[in-house]
Design an enzyme around this catalytic site. Sequence first.
Site, PDB file in Angstrom:
ATOM      1  N   ASN A   1     107.775  24.255  85.671  1.00 31.66           N
ATOM      2  CA  ASN A   1     106.121  23.359  86.936  1.00 31.66           C
ATOM      3  C   ASN A   1     104.835  23.791  87.414  1.00 31.66           C
ATOM      4  O   ASN A   1     104.348  24.532  86.884  1.00 31.66           O
ATOM      5  CB  ASN A   1     107.015  23.793  88.533  1.00 31.66           C
ATOM      6  CG  ASN A   1     106.721  25.362  89.260  1.00 31.66           C
ATOM      7  OD1 ASN A   1     105.783  24.787  90.001  1.00 31.66           O
ATOM      8  ND2 ASN A   1     107.205  25.735  89.398  1.00 31.66           N
TER       9      ASN A   1
ATOM     10  N   SER B   1     101.473  33.549  90.926  1.00 31.66           N
ATOM     11  CA  SER B   1     101.682  32.196  90.862  1.00 31.66           C
ATOM     12  C   SER B   1     100.743  31.743  89.522  1.00 31.66           C
ATOM     13  O   SER B   1      99.362  32.096  89.808  1.00 31.66           O
ATOM     14  CB  SER B   1     101.378  30.889  91.936  1.00 31.66           C
ATOM     15  OG  SER B   1     101.183  29.030  91.168  1.00 31.66           O
TER      16      SER B   1
ATOM     17  N   ASN C   1      99.828  28.907  88.208  1.00 34.79           N
ATOM     18  CA  ASN C   1      99.525  26.829  88.663  1.00 34.79           C
ATOM     19  C   ASN C   1      97.736  27.324  89.428  1.00 34.79           C
ATOM     20  O   ASN C   1      97.424  26.016  89.564  1.00 34.79           O
ATOM     21  CB  ASN C   1     100.169  26.599  89.583  1.00 34.79           C
ATOM     22  CG  ASN C   1     101.587  26.588  88.313  1.00 34.79           C
ATOM     23  OD1 ASN C   1     102.182  26.410  86.830  1.00 34.79           O
ATOM     24  ND2 ASN C   1     102.725  26.763  89.263  1.00 34.79           N
ATOM     25  N   THR C   2      97.194  28.614  90.053  1.00 33.61           N
ATOM     26  CA  THR C   2      96.142  28.256  90.630  1.00 33.61           C
ATOM     27  C   THR C   2      95.115  29.082  89.599  1.00 33.61           C
ATOM     28  O   THR C   2      95.384  30.684  89.706  1.00 33.61           O
ATOM     29  CB  THR C   2      96.279  29.311  92.488  1.00 33.61           C
ATOM     30  OG1 THR C   2      97.562  28.321  93.065  1.00 33.61           O
ATOM     31  CG2 THR C   2      95.460  29.648  92.915  1.00 33.61           C
TER      32      THR C   2
ATOM     33  N   LYS D   1     105.127  39.444  95.681  1.00 33.71           N
ATOM     34  CA  LYS D   1     105.644  38.984  94.612  1.00 33.71           C
ATOM     35  C   LYS D   1     104.600  39.201  93.438  1.00 33.71           C
ATOM     36  O   LYS D   1     103.459  38.494  93.583  1.00 33.71           O
ATOM     37  CB  LYS D   1     105.227  37.413  95.157  1.00 33.71           C
ATOM     38  CG  LYS D   1     106.568  36.481  94.457  1.00 33.71           C
ATOM     39  CD  LYS D   1     107.619  35.204  94.373  1.00 33.71           C
ATOM     40  CE  LYS D   1     108.228  34.182  93.627  1.00 33.71           C
ATOM     41  NZ  LYS D   1     108.395  33.032  94.136  1.00 33.71           N
TER      42      LYS D   1
ATOM     43  N   ASN E   1     107.779  36.002  90.019  1.00 35.15           N
ATOM     44  CA  ASN E   1     107.804  34.438  89.837  1.00 35.15           C
ATOM     45  C   ASN E   1     107.811  33.983  88.833  1.00 35.15           C
ATOM     46  O   ASN E   1     108.983  34.440  87.793  1.00 35.15           O
ATOM     47  CB  ASN E   1     105.440  34.415  90.422  1.00 35.15           C
ATOM     48  CG  ASN E   1     105.780  33.384  90.753  1.00 35.15           C
ATOM     49  OD1 ASN E   1     106.636  32.606  90.849  1.00 35.15           O
ATOM     50  ND2 ASN E   1     105.049  33.572  91.654  1.00 35.15           N
TER      51      ASN E   1
END
Length: 408
Positions: A185, A271, A273-274, A313, A342
Amino acid sequence: MAARAAGKLYRNFMRQRVISTSIGASRHCSSAATSAPKIPHSSKKGRLLTGATIGLIIAGGAYVSTVDEATFCGWLFSATKLVNPFFALLDAEVAHKLAVSAAAHGWVPREKRPDPPILGLEVWGRKFSNPIGLSAGFDKNAEAVEGLLGMGFGFVEVGSVTPVPQEGNPKPHIFRLRQEGAIINCCGFNSEGIVAVAKRLGAQHGKRKLETSSSSSPLSEEAKHGGKAGPGILGVNLGKNKTSEDAAADYVQGVHTLSQYADYLVINISSPNTPGLRMLQGRKHLKDLVKKVQAARDEMQWGEEGPPPLLVKISPDLSKEDLEDIAAVAVALRLDGLIISNTTISRPDPVNKNPVSAESGGLSGKPLFNLSTNILMEMYLLTRAELAECLERDGFKSIHEAVGADCR
Protein backbone atom coordinates in the site's frame (compact mmCIF):
# COMPACT_ATOMS: atom_id res chain seq x y z
CA MET A 1 -41.00 -17.96 21.50
CA ALA A 2 -39.65 -18.22 17.94
CA ALA A 3 -41.47 -21.53 17.41
CA ARG A 4 -44.78 -20.09 18.64
CA ALA A 5 -44.33 -17.00 16.46
CA ALA A 6 -43.54 -19.18 13.44
CA GLY A 7 -46.66 -21.29 14.12
CA LYS A 8 -48.80 -18.17 14.37
CA LEU A 9 -47.39 -16.87 11.09
CA TYR A 10 -48.24 -20.17 9.39
CA ARG A 11 -51.82 -20.21 10.78
CA ASN A 12 -52.41 -16.62 9.67
CA PHE A 13 -51.10 -17.46 6.21
CA MET A 14 -53.40 -20.48 5.90
CA ARG A 15 -56.38 -18.46 7.21
CA GLN A 16 -55.77 -15.86 4.50
CA ARG A 17 -55.59 -18.59 1.87
CA VAL A 18 -58.95 -20.05 3.07
CA ILE A 19 -60.64 -16.63 3.11
CA SER A 20 -59.27 -15.84 -0.33
CA THR A 21 -60.53 -19.18 -1.68
CA SER A 22 -63.97 -18.71 -0.11
CA ILE A 23 -64.39 -15.26 -1.62
CA GLY A 24 -63.33 -16.58 -5.00
CA ALA A 25 -65.84 -19.44 -4.72
CA SER A 26 -68.78 -17.20 -3.78
CA ARG A 27 -68.08 -14.90 -6.68
CA HIS A 28 -67.96 -17.86 -9.02
CA CYS A 29 -71.33 -19.22 -7.76
CA SER A 30 -73.04 -15.94 -8.49
CA SER A 31 -71.82 -15.92 -12.03
CA ALA A 32 -73.59 -17.35 -15.05
CA ALA A 33 -70.91 -20.03 -15.49
CA THR A 34 -71.90 -23.49 -14.26
CA SER A 35 -68.47 -25.13 -13.90
CA ALA A 36 -65.38 -24.09 -11.89
CA PRO A 37 -62.34 -23.06 -13.94
CA LYS A 38 -59.33 -25.36 -13.80
CA ILE A 39 -56.32 -24.12 -11.86
CA PRO A 40 -53.35 -23.75 -14.19
CA HIS A 41 -50.56 -26.26 -13.60
CA SER A 42 -48.00 -23.45 -13.20
CA SER A 43 -50.18 -21.84 -10.50
CA LYS A 44 -50.23 -25.10 -8.56
CA LYS A 45 -46.42 -25.25 -8.76
CA GLY A 46 -46.21 -21.67 -7.47
CA ARG A 47 -48.43 -22.47 -4.52
CA LEU A 48 -46.44 -25.59 -3.71
CA LEU A 49 -43.19 -23.63 -3.90
CA THR A 50 -44.59 -20.85 -1.70
CA GLY A 51 -45.87 -23.35 0.83
CA ALA A 52 -42.57 -25.21 0.88
CA THR A 53 -40.63 -21.96 1.38
CA ILE A 54 -42.86 -20.90 4.26
CA GLY A 55 -42.54 -24.36 5.73
CA LEU A 56 -38.74 -24.13 5.61
CA ILE A 57 -38.84 -20.69 7.25
CA ILE A 58 -41.09 -22.00 10.00
CA ALA A 59 -38.94 -25.07 10.53
CA GLY A 60 -35.76 -23.00 10.46
CA GLY A 61 -37.18 -20.50 12.94
CA ALA A 62 -38.29 -23.27 15.24
CA TYR A 63 -34.86 -24.94 15.06
CA VAL A 64 -32.91 -21.70 15.57
CA SER A 65 -34.98 -21.02 18.66
CA THR A 66 -33.61 -24.22 20.20
CA VAL A 67 -29.96 -23.50 19.31
CA ASP A 68 -27.79 -21.80 21.90
CA GLU A 69 -26.37 -18.35 21.11
CA ALA A 70 -22.78 -19.56 20.87
CA THR A 71 -23.61 -22.17 18.22
CA PHE A 72 -25.63 -19.70 16.17
CA CYS A 73 -22.79 -17.14 16.42
CA GLY A 74 -20.37 -19.77 15.11
CA TRP A 75 -22.66 -20.38 12.14
CA LEU A 76 -22.66 -16.70 11.24
CA PHE A 77 -18.87 -16.44 11.27
CA SER A 78 -18.57 -19.62 9.21
CA ALA A 79 -21.04 -18.21 6.70
CA THR A 80 -18.78 -15.21 6.03
CA LYS A 81 -16.33 -17.59 4.32
CA LEU A 82 -18.85 -17.84 1.51
CA VAL A 83 -18.69 -14.07 0.97
CA ASN A 84 -14.91 -13.64 1.10
CA PRO A 85 -14.26 -14.91 -2.47
CA PHE A 86 -16.59 -12.18 -3.75
CA PHE A 87 -14.39 -9.47 -2.22
CA ALA A 88 -11.32 -11.02 -3.84
CA LEU A 89 -12.87 -10.38 -7.26
CA LEU A 90 -13.20 -6.65 -6.57
CA ASP A 91 -10.58 -3.93 -6.86
CA ALA A 92 -8.56 -3.95 -3.64
CA GLU A 93 -9.51 -0.41 -2.60
CA VAL A 94 -13.19 -0.95 -3.43
CA ALA A 95 -13.17 -4.15 -1.35
CA HIS A 96 -11.57 -2.25 1.53
CA LYS A 97 -14.22 0.48 1.46
CA LEU A 98 -17.04 -2.06 1.29
CA ALA A 99 -15.64 -3.95 4.27
CA VAL A 100 -15.39 -0.78 6.36
CA SER A 101 -18.90 0.25 5.32
CA ALA A 102 -20.27 -3.18 6.24
CA ALA A 103 -18.74 -2.97 9.72
CA ALA A 104 -19.96 0.62 10.13
CA HIS A 105 -23.58 -0.37 9.34
CA GLY A 106 -23.55 -3.52 11.44
CA TRP A 107 -23.62 -5.88 8.45
CA VAL A 108 -20.97 -8.11 9.99
CA PRO A 109 -21.33 -10.99 12.48
CA ARG A 110 -21.33 -10.04 16.15
CA GLU A 111 -19.34 -12.21 18.54
CA LYS A 112 -21.58 -13.28 21.41
CA ARG A 113 -19.33 -16.01 22.78
CA PRO A 114 -17.25 -14.85 25.78
CA ASP A 115 -13.49 -15.11 25.46
CA PRO A 116 -11.92 -17.87 27.59
CA PRO A 117 -10.42 -16.25 30.72
CA ILE A 118 -7.03 -17.77 29.84
CA LEU A 119 -6.80 -15.34 26.88
CA GLY A 120 -7.23 -12.24 29.03
CA LEU A 121 -4.33 -9.94 29.94
CA GLU A 122 -3.83 -6.61 31.65
CA VAL A 123 -1.52 -3.92 30.27
CA TRP A 124 -1.25 -0.33 31.58
CA GLY A 125 -4.16 -1.10 33.89
CA ARG A 126 -6.36 -1.88 30.87
CA LYS A 127 -8.00 -5.29 30.67
CA PHE A 128 -7.80 -6.95 27.26
CA SER A 129 -10.26 -9.83 26.83
CA ASN A 130 -7.87 -11.36 24.27
CA PRO A 131 -4.56 -10.34 22.66
CA ILE A 132 -5.76 -10.31 19.03
CA GLY A 133 -6.43 -6.82 17.67
CA LEU A 134 -6.94 -4.88 14.47
CA SER A 135 -4.10 -2.49 13.74
CA ALA A 136 -4.33 1.00 12.31
CA GLY A 137 -4.74 1.37 8.56
CA PHE A 138 -8.04 -0.48 8.18
CA ASP A 139 -10.49 1.94 9.81
CA LYS A 140 -8.56 5.12 9.15
CA ASN A 141 -11.41 7.50 9.98
CA ALA A 142 -13.07 5.71 12.93
CA GLU A 143 -16.16 4.84 10.93
CA ALA A 144 -16.68 1.32 12.26
CA VAL A 145 -15.34 1.10 15.82
CA GLU A 146 -18.48 -0.42 17.31
CA GLY A 147 -18.89 -3.01 14.55
CA LEU A 148 -15.24 -4.06 14.62
CA LEU A 149 -15.07 -4.42 18.39
CA GLY A 150 -18.31 -6.36 18.20
CA MET A 151 -16.63 -8.93 15.95
CA GLY A 152 -14.53 -10.04 18.91
CA PHE A 153 -11.24 -8.16 18.59
CA GLY A 154 -9.49 -7.57 21.91
CA PHE A 155 -8.58 -4.10 20.67
CA VAL A 156 -9.09 -1.92 17.61
CA GLU A 157 -6.73 0.88 16.55
CA VAL A 158 -8.05 3.63 14.28
CA GLY A 159 -6.03 6.00 12.10
CA SER A 160 -3.56 7.22 11.22
CA VAL A 161 -5.37 10.53 11.76
CA THR A 162 -3.86 13.78 10.49
CA PRO A 163 -4.78 17.26 11.81
CA VAL A 164 -5.95 18.54 8.42
CA PRO A 165 -7.86 16.40 5.89
CA GLN A 166 -5.72 15.09 3.05
CA GLU A 167 -6.29 12.67 0.18
CA GLY A 168 -2.99 10.88 0.44
CA ASN A 169 -0.94 9.75 -2.54
CA PRO A 170 -2.32 9.38 -6.09
CA LYS A 171 -4.35 6.24 -6.73
CA PRO A 172 -4.15 3.29 -7.07
CA HIS A 173 -3.23 2.90 -3.42
CA ILE A 174 -3.39 -0.84 -2.79
CA PHE A 175 -1.91 -3.81 -4.67
CA ARG A 176 -2.52 -7.48 -3.92
CA LEU A 177 0.10 -10.23 -4.08
CA ARG A 178 -2.27 -13.17 -3.70
CA GLN A 179 0.18 -16.04 -4.01
CA GLU A 180 2.48 -14.50 -1.40
CA GLY A 181 -0.36 -13.60 0.98
CA ALA A 182 0.73 -9.98 0.95
CA ILE A 183 -0.34 -6.42 0.13
CA ILE A 184 1.58 -3.33 -0.91
CA ASN A 185 0.00 0.00 0.00
CA CYS A 186 1.09 3.54 -0.74
CA CYS A 187 -1.91 5.35 0.77
CA GLY A 188 0.13 8.12 2.41
CA PHE A 189 -2.04 8.98 5.43
CA ASN A 190 -5.28 9.55 3.55
CA SER A 191 -7.42 11.01 6.34
CA GLU A 192 -10.60 12.99 6.91
CA GLY A 193 -8.78 14.90 9.66
CA ILE A 194 -9.06 15.08 13.45
CA VAL A 195 -12.28 17.13 13.52
CA ALA A 196 -14.29 14.51 11.60
CA VAL A 197 -12.73 11.66 13.57
CA ALA A 198 -13.34 13.43 16.90
CA LYS A 199 -17.06 13.80 16.08
CA ARG A 200 -17.37 10.10 15.28
CA LEU A 201 -15.42 8.96 18.31
CA GLY A 202 -17.41 11.29 20.57
CA ALA A 203 -20.73 9.90 19.33
CA GLN A 204 -19.55 6.28 19.56
CA HIS A 205 -17.99 6.88 22.98
CA GLY A 206 -21.25 8.16 24.42
CA LYS A 207 -23.30 5.38 22.85
CA ARG A 208 -21.02 2.61 24.10
CA LYS A 209 -20.94 4.02 27.65
CA LEU A 210 -24.73 4.26 27.70
CA GLU A 211 -25.16 0.70 26.46
CA THR A 212 -22.63 -0.62 28.97
CA SER A 213 -24.21 1.16 31.95
CA SER A 214 -27.74 0.12 30.98
CA SER A 215 -26.88 -3.54 30.35
CA SER A 216 -24.65 -4.18 33.34
CA SER A 217 -25.13 -3.89 37.07
CA PRO A 218 -22.43 -1.77 38.79
CA LEU A 219 -21.56 -4.81 40.91
CA SER A 220 -21.38 -7.33 38.09
CA GLU A 221 -18.21 -8.60 36.46
CA GLU A 222 -19.45 -7.36 33.09
CA ALA A 223 -19.35 -3.79 34.35
CA LYS A 224 -15.58 -4.06 34.82
CA HIS A 225 -14.93 -3.34 31.16
CA GLY A 226 -11.49 -2.95 29.66
CA GLY A 227 -11.82 0.39 27.89
CA LYS A 228 -13.11 3.84 28.71
CA ALA A 229 -16.43 3.33 26.99
CA GLY A 230 -17.12 -0.38 27.23
CA PRO A 231 -15.77 -3.82 26.33
CA GLY A 232 -12.80 -3.76 24.01
CA ILE A 233 -9.79 -1.45 23.94
CA LEU A 234 -9.63 1.50 21.52
CA GLY A 235 -6.31 2.84 20.27
CA VAL A 236 -5.89 6.07 18.32
CA ASN A 237 -2.98 6.31 15.88
CA LEU A 238 -1.72 9.84 15.16
CA GLY A 239 0.04 11.01 11.99
CA LYS A 240 1.33 14.25 10.50
CA ASN A 241 0.23 16.07 7.39
CA LYS A 242 2.40 15.63 4.33
CA THR A 243 3.05 19.36 3.92
CA SER A 244 3.48 20.15 7.60
CA GLU A 245 6.82 21.66 8.60
CA ASP A 246 6.29 21.13 12.33
CA ALA A 247 5.72 17.43 12.98
CA ALA A 248 5.58 17.82 16.76
CA ALA A 249 2.79 20.40 16.48
CA ASP A 250 0.73 17.96 14.40
CA TYR A 251 1.07 15.17 16.96
CA VAL A 252 0.35 17.55 19.85
CA GLN A 253 -2.82 18.71 18.11
CA GLY A 254 -3.88 15.09 17.75
CA VAL A 255 -3.31 14.49 21.46
CA HIS A 256 -5.34 17.53 22.50
CA THR A 257 -8.28 16.58 20.29
CA LEU A 258 -8.47 12.79 20.38
CA SER A 259 -6.80 11.50 23.55
CA GLN A 260 -10.00 11.80 25.62
CA TYR A 261 -11.50 8.94 23.58
CA ALA A 262 -8.39 6.73 23.47
CA ASP A 263 -7.42 3.85 25.72
CA TYR A 264 -3.93 4.29 24.28
CA LEU A 265 -2.24 6.70 21.83
CA VAL A 266 0.25 5.92 19.07
CA ILE A 267 2.80 8.23 17.45
CA ASN A 268 3.24 6.89 13.93
CA ILE A 269 6.67 7.95 12.66
CA SER A 270 7.35 4.90 10.51
CA SER A 271 5.06 4.95 7.49
CA PRO A 272 7.14 4.69 4.31
CA ASN A 273 4.55 6.66 2.34
CA THR A 274 5.05 10.14 3.84
CA PRO A 275 8.30 11.84 2.75
CA GLY A 276 10.72 12.49 5.62
CA LEU A 277 8.56 10.82 8.26
CA ARG A 278 10.99 8.01 9.08
CA MET A 279 13.72 10.58 9.86
CA LEU A 280 11.82 11.23 13.10
CA GLN A 281 13.03 7.83 14.35
CA GLY A 282 16.55 9.24 14.81
CA ARG A 283 17.68 9.63 18.41
CA LYS A 284 17.57 13.42 18.71
CA HIS A 285 14.40 13.91 16.67
CA LEU A 286 12.60 11.13 18.52
CA LYS A 287 13.61 12.40 21.96
CA ASP A 288 12.42 15.93 21.22
CA LEU A 289 9.17 14.68 19.70
CA VAL A 290 8.27 12.30 22.53
CA LYS A 291 8.99 14.96 25.16
CA LYS A 292 6.62 17.43 23.51
CA VAL A 293 3.86 14.89 23.01
CA GLN A 294 4.16 13.58 26.57
CA ALA A 295 4.00 17.14 27.91
CA ALA A 296 0.86 17.85 25.84
CA ARG A 297 -0.81 14.72 27.20
CA ASP A 298 0.20 15.29 30.82
CA GLU A 299 -0.96 18.92 30.92
CA MET A 300 -4.55 17.88 30.23
CA GLN A 301 -7.08 17.12 32.97
CA TRP A 302 -7.57 13.41 33.64
CA GLY A 303 -9.85 11.40 35.89
CA GLU A 304 -9.01 8.45 38.08
CA GLU A 305 -7.96 6.33 35.12
CA GLY A 306 -5.17 8.79 34.33
CA PRO A 307 -3.83 9.75 30.88
CA PRO A 308 -3.79 7.23 28.03
CA PRO A 309 -0.50 5.35 27.55
CA LEU A 310 1.74 6.70 24.79
CA LEU A 311 3.40 4.35 22.28
CA VAL A 312 5.66 4.82 19.25
CA LYS A 313 5.24 2.76 16.08
CA ILE A 314 8.56 1.93 14.43
CA SER A 315 9.79 0.56 11.12
CA PRO A 316 11.06 -2.98 10.52
CA ASP A 317 13.79 -1.58 8.25
CA LEU A 318 15.96 -0.01 10.98
CA SER A 319 19.62 -0.79 11.53
CA LYS A 320 20.99 -2.17 14.80
CA GLU A 321 22.26 1.31 15.68
CA ASP A 322 18.83 2.84 15.02
CA LEU A 323 17.16 0.25 17.22
CA GLU A 324 19.65 0.97 20.02
CA ASP A 325 18.89 4.69 19.80
CA ILE A 326 15.13 4.14 19.93
CA ALA A 327 15.49 1.75 22.87
CA ALA A 328 17.61 4.30 24.75
CA VAL A 329 15.01 7.04 24.22
CA ALA A 330 12.13 4.72 25.15
CA VAL A 331 13.77 3.74 28.44
CA ALA A 332 15.04 7.22 29.32
CA LEU A 333 11.66 8.90 28.75
CA ARG A 334 9.67 6.00 30.22
CA LEU A 335 7.71 5.47 27.05
CA ASP A 336 4.69 3.24 27.71
CA GLY A 337 5.38 0.95 24.78
CA LEU A 338 6.50 0.33 21.22
CA ILE A 339 4.47 -1.05 18.31
CA ILE A 340 6.52 -3.40 16.15
CA SER A 341 6.22 -2.98 13.35
CA ASN A 342 4.97 -0.92 10.43
CA THR A 343 5.17 -2.08 6.81
CA THR A 344 8.52 -2.64 5.06
CA ILE A 345 10.00 -1.10 1.94
CA SER A 346 12.08 -4.26 1.42
CA ARG A 347 10.92 -7.04 -0.91
CA PRO A 348 12.05 -10.36 0.59
CA ASP A 349 11.68 -13.70 -1.18
CA PRO A 350 9.42 -14.71 -2.82
CA VAL A 351 7.85 -11.24 -3.19
CA ASN A 352 10.76 -9.87 -5.24
CA LYS A 353 9.92 -12.33 -8.02
CA ASN A 354 6.41 -10.93 -8.40
CA PRO A 355 6.07 -8.07 -10.94
CA VAL A 356 3.80 -6.22 -8.50
CA SER A 357 6.74 -5.87 -6.11
CA ALA A 358 8.00 -3.02 -8.31
CA GLU A 359 5.19 -0.83 -6.95
CA SER A 360 6.33 1.68 -4.33
CA GLY A 361 4.91 1.53 -0.84
CA GLY A 362 4.91 -0.60 2.27
CA LEU A 363 4.66 -4.38 2.15
CA SER A 364 2.56 -6.21 4.75
CA GLY A 365 1.37 -9.79 5.19
CA LYS A 366 3.14 -13.15 5.46
CA PRO A 367 6.50 -12.02 3.97
CA LEU A 368 6.85 -9.45 6.78
CA PHE A 369 6.46 -11.99 9.59
CA ASN A 370 10.09 -13.04 10.04
CA LEU A 371 11.44 -9.51 9.67
CA SER A 372 9.05 -7.98 12.20
CA THR A 373 9.50 -10.87 14.62
CA ASN A 374 13.28 -10.39 14.57
CA ILE A 375 12.87 -6.67 15.27
CA LEU A 376 10.50 -7.54 18.11
CA MET A 377 13.14 -9.81 19.64
CA GLU A 378 15.87 -7.17 19.27
CA MET A 379 13.78 -4.47 20.94
CA TYR A 380 12.73 -6.81 23.73
CA LEU A 381 16.37 -7.40 24.57
CA LEU A 382 17.36 -3.74 24.18
CA THR A 383 14.60 -2.33 26.39
CA ARG A 384 15.24 -4.61 29.43
CA ALA A 385 17.45 -1.89 30.95
CA GLU A 386 14.69 -1.23 33.49
CA LEU A 387 15.10 -4.73 35.01
CA ALA A 388 17.34 -3.44 37.81
CA GLU A 389 14.79 -0.79 38.67
CA CYS A 390 12.00 -3.40 38.85
CA LEU A 391 14.11 -5.58 41.17
CA GLU A 392 14.78 -2.66 43.52
CA ARG A 393 11.11 -1.66 43.49
CA ASP A 394 10.03 -5.17 44.51
CA GLY A 395 12.65 -5.46 47.26
CA PHE A 396 14.95 -8.04 45.64
CA LYS A 397 18.72 -7.89 46.10
CA SER A 398 19.47 -9.97 42.99
CA ILE A 399 17.89 -11.70 40.01
CA HIS A 400 18.60 -15.04 41.70
CA GLU A 401 16.47 -13.95 44.65
CA ALA A 402 13.58 -13.04 42.36
CA VAL A 403 13.53 -16.34 40.42
CA GLY A 404 10.66 -18.50 41.65
CA ALA A 405 9.54 -15.92 44.23
CA ASP A 406 5.86 -16.40 43.35
CA CYS A 407 6.11 -20.15 43.97
CA ARG A 408 7.79 -20.03 47.37
